[in-house]
Every structure is written in structure tokens, then in C-alpha cells.
Motif scaffolding. Sequence first.
Motif, PDB file in Angstrom:
ATOM      1  N   ARG A 120       0.841  -1.198   0.000  1.00 42.30           N
ATOM      2  CA  ARG A 120       0.000   0.000   0.000  1.00 42.30           C
ATOM      3  C   ARG A 120       0.873   1.243   0.000  1.00 42.30           C
ATOM      4  O   ARG A 120       2.058   1.188   0.375  1.00 42.30           O
ATOM      5  N   GLN A 121       0.321   2.340  -0.424  1.00 44.79           N
ATOM      6  CA  GLN A 121       1.062   3.595  -0.493  1.00 44.79           C
ATOM      7  C   GLN A 121       1.572   3.997   0.890  1.00 44.79           C
ATOM      8  O   GLN A 121       0.852   3.947   1.872  1.00 44.79           O
ATOM      9  N   GLY A 122       2.847   4.334   0.950  1.00 41.51           N
ATOM     10  CA  GLY A 122       3.456   4.713   2.208  1.00 41.51           C
ATOM     11  C   GLY A 122       3.975   3.537   3.010  1.00 41.51           C
ATOM     12  O   GLY A 122       4.576   3.737   4.075  1.00 41.51           O
TER      13      GLY A 122
END
Length: 216
Positions: A120-122
Motif C-alpha cells: 500500500r502507499q506509504g
Amino acid sequence: MTVWFTSDLHLGHARLLELSEARGAAFASIDEHDARLVANWNETVAPEDTVWVLGDVDMHGKDASLARISTLAGTKILVAGNHDACWAGMRDGWRKRDRYLAAGFAAVMDFGVAKLPPVRQGGSATRVLLSHFPYAGDSHDEDRYSQFRLRDEGVTLLHGHAHDAFREGRTPKGTWGINVGVDWWDYRPVSAERLAEHLEDLRHERVAPVAGDSDR
């Protein structure tokens, strides 16, 4: 650019169709088997991609099967397995590494380290070890080549060698290993992104392990 992983192509290994019920049912001949694996690879991998092959590309470095390596797309790195003529466990295996390089591999090694991308992003990338052999488990009834297996220190392992015996396993320490062999991934390489998602699902019990844990 995409990074892919695969193992246990066994190009040119006609007897494998007798030994493996699944491959014997899927392919009428070793020529059909090899042609399909090459076609699947080139449908999947782009020229700018990198593919880690975690061993047993063929049976002992035969000229006819090694000739197929140059027809496979992408930059190819071999982590040698027990059926590769350049494997460290093979007498004078190191002398054969030039043959595999000449055939089209950018590098040949015994083990490797890579990273799976964040799910996931981050998120954070996941460090994984690369070996032909799992921490535990085998395609035979007993674990072979124990002296060539990596020690479980809690790092996820991508491997081959087990064929269709199991797709993943978890050690007594709770460490996951995933079999990237073609038997489990539609006879084609599997992407780092898909493996990252699969590992995430295993860790959160969103997918059931195939053939159970390998803590034996």
C-alpha cells in the motif's frame, strides 16, 4: 520495469512428464511443454524487465535447452539449483557458469537478496532471501541437500525445488517461504507485486496455505 520470479522450468526434461502428474496431464510432450513455457514467459515479461530464476532451468546444462534462454525476454539472473550444471553442489560446477552466462543469463549465483514492493502507499518494502531450496520441505518424501539450505533467521524466503508439493510453508519460527516454481503460477513467472500481496494475505490469514506448513 517489473521484477519477476520463477523456478523449476526443467526445459528438455522429458521424464518430468512421467514424474509430475500435473505436468504430464498438461503437456503431451516435452517439446510442447518447453514451447508453452517459453511462450508464457514472453507473453508475461517485457524486454526491460528482470527475472530471477531460482534454479533448475533445465537438466544439467544441455545445449538444446540452454539455447532457449536467449529467446526469453528480459534480464535473467540464475540462482542455481541442484539440476543446473553450474550449481555449487555439482563437481566442478563453477567451471560451467560461463556456459550459462553465454546462454543469456546476466549473472549466476548461489543465493540472492531482493525486495518486494510495498503493498500500500506509504508502506515499506519487504526484504526477501532467494534460494533454490526452501527452509524445509521437498518434492521427495525427505528433505535433501540440507547443507545447501539457508538458515531460518526470520527473513521471508522465495524458493523453488518443491515443484507441486506445496506453494508456501511456515517454519516453527513463523517465517514464511513461498514457492515461485512454475507449477503454482500458471507455468509462467510471477511478479514481485503479486508475491507481496500474497505474502500480505498469508500473514493476515486472508488466504489458506496450499499443502500446509513445512515445519517438519
